[in-house]
Design an enzyme around this catalytic site. Structure first.
Site, PDB file in Angstrom:
ATOM      1  N   ASP A   8       0.861  -1.170   0.000  1.00 43.87           N
ATOM      2  CA  ASP A   8       0.000   0.000   0.000  1.00 43.87           C
ATOM      3  C   ASP A   8       0.911   1.237   0.000  1.00 43.87           C
ATOM      4  O   ASP A   8       2.139   1.106  -0.061  1.00 43.87           O
ATOM      5  CB  ASP A   8      -0.920  -0.036   1.213  1.00 43.87           C
ATOM      6  N   GLU A  10       0.003   4.557   1.954  1.00 42.63           N
ATOM      7  CA  GLU A  10      -0.131   5.509   3.058  1.00 42.63           C
ATOM      8  C   GLU A  10       0.865   5.257   4.191  1.00 42.63           C
ATOM      9  O   GLU A  10       1.201   6.173   4.946  1.00 42.63           O
ATOM     10  CB  GLU A  10      -1.557   5.481   3.605  1.00 42.63           C
ATOM     11  N   HIS A  61      -2.508  -0.363  -3.750  1.00 38.11           N
ATOM     12  CA  HIS A  61      -3.032   0.958  -3.411  1.00 38.11           C
ATOM     13  C   HIS A  61      -3.903   1.494  -4.545  1.00 38.11           C
ATOM     14  O   HIS A  61      -3.513   1.434  -5.722  1.00 38.11           O
ATOM     15  CB  HIS A  61      -1.884   1.937  -3.160  1.00 38.11           C
ATOM     16  N   HIS A 105      -1.768   1.146   6.566  1.00 37.33           N
ATOM     17  CA  HIS A 105      -2.264   2.209   7.434  1.00 37.33           C
ATOM     18  C   HIS A 105      -3.331   1.664   8.368  1.00 37.33           C
ATOM     19  O   HIS A 105      -3.902   0.592   8.130  1.00 37.33           O
ATOM     20  CB  HIS A 105      -2.861   3.342   6.602  1.00 37.33           C
ATOM     21  N   HIS A 117      -7.962   5.056   7.114  1.00 38.13           N
ATOM     22  CA  HIS A 117      -9.244   4.846   6.461  1.00 38.13           C
ATOM     23  C   HIS A 117      -9.443   3.348   6.285  1.00 38.13           C
ATOM     24  O   HIS A 117      -8.537   2.562   6.570  1.00 38.13           O
ATOM     25  CB  HIS A 117      -9.320   5.557   5.092  1.00 38.13           C
ATOM     26  N   GLU A 135      -8.261  -2.519   6.788  1.00 28.63           N
ATOM     27  CA  GLU A 135      -7.580  -3.288   5.749  1.00 28.63           C
ATOM     28  C   GLU A 135      -6.581  -4.279   6.333  1.00 28.63           C
ATOM     29  O   GLU A 135      -6.383  -5.375   5.798  1.00 28.63           O
ATOM     30  CB  GLU A 135      -6.900  -2.329   4.773  1.00 28.63           C
TER      31      GLU A 135
END
Length: 275
Positions: A8, A10, A61, A105, A117, A135
């Site tokens: 990902d 972030e 991502h 994240h 998020h 996630e």
């Protein structure tokens, strides 16, 4: 040994703002280069531990087209593009021996946590048998459904804590300390990459010490959506019904694989704008 590295953005060291993760914004070019470099460090660490390992990298991502293929370590295979089976875990199967989550994240609602998020802005929370999962939790449980442990995670300190709550024996690398949603104290990128390489080698070497996260079905799932029209769309899916509060939908799943796929579908529906 087959290893899947899911990347990902972030949670990459130095990244703190959406302009660094969004293809339409000016800082994205640098952000994707930094993500590719961290992926390469983890690939190198896996191969330090086992030079014969089969390494797959899932670009995980946004559009799943962020990592720079020409700059990725040539010893790895790249899973790129969407839609695809298992989303952020593209390439996962029952031959996989370990999963490593890079640049992840924390879930929506956590704080302080950098760019926290859950999947997209349309989803406020996902609860499986009453437990909130972002996630990190969803992907760890999906890997566990196939008997595969998540042995490493990198991201900010809050993301690392989220995995340790699920799998205390997993290796984590905090490449930044969160100060807020868009602020952190970050390691220098080269220092982060060196730590990731060492940690990846350690994680795959002792993968037998990390149990898969197995959630036994049947499972009750609730998803909080950010807008009423998203609920209207979601309830068009057979088996999905409205729940209390007006922004929540619920469904039952025979096992976590079924639950995971339906959450992926609801996340996609949540990106549709009303006509």
């Amino acid at each position: 040994m087959k290893v899947l590295i899911s990347v990902d953005m972030e949670g990459i060291s130095g990244i703190v703002h959406p302009t660094e993760t969004n293809p339409d914004h000016y800082d994205y070019v640098r952000g994707r280069a930094m993500a590719t470099a961290e992926a390469n460090s983890v690939i190198a660490g896996v191969l330090d531990a086992d030079p014969a390992a089969e390494v797959w990298v899932a670009d995980a991502h946004g559009p799943f087209r962020n990592l720079l293929p020409e700059q990725l370590d040539r010893r790895a295979c790249l899973v790129r593009g969407k839609p695809r089976p298992l989303g952020m875990l593209g390439g996962l199967d029952d031959r996989t021996d370990a999963v490593l989550l890079v640049g992840y994240h924390a879930r929506a609602g956590c704080g302080p946590a950098v760019l926290a998020h859950t999947m997209n802005d349309g989803i406020l929370d996902v609860r499986v048998t009453g437990h909130s999962m972002g996630e990190i939790g969803l992907n760890t449980a999906m890997a566990g459904h196939l008997g595969v442990p998540v042995v490493l995670l990198s991201g900010d300190d809050r993301a690392c804590a989220e995995l340790r709550d699920l799998l205390p024996s997993a290796v984590t690398v905090a490449v930044k300390q969160a100060l807020g949603q868009s602020a952190a104290v970050a390691l220098h990128p080269e220092e982060a990459r060196e730590r990731l390489r060492r940690a990846a080698a350690e994680a795959v070497t002792r993968r037998a010490d990390v149990p898969p996260l197995a959630l036994v079905g049947p499972l009750d799932v609730e998803v909080d959506l950010s807008a009423p029209f998203m609920v209207d769309l979601a309830t068009l899916v057979p088996g999905v019904s409205r729940a209390g509060g007006g922004r929540t939908v619920a469904f039952g799943a025979a096992d976590f694989g079924e639950a995971y796929r339906l959450v992926l579908l609801l996340a996609q529906l949540a990106t549709i704008k009303p006509g």
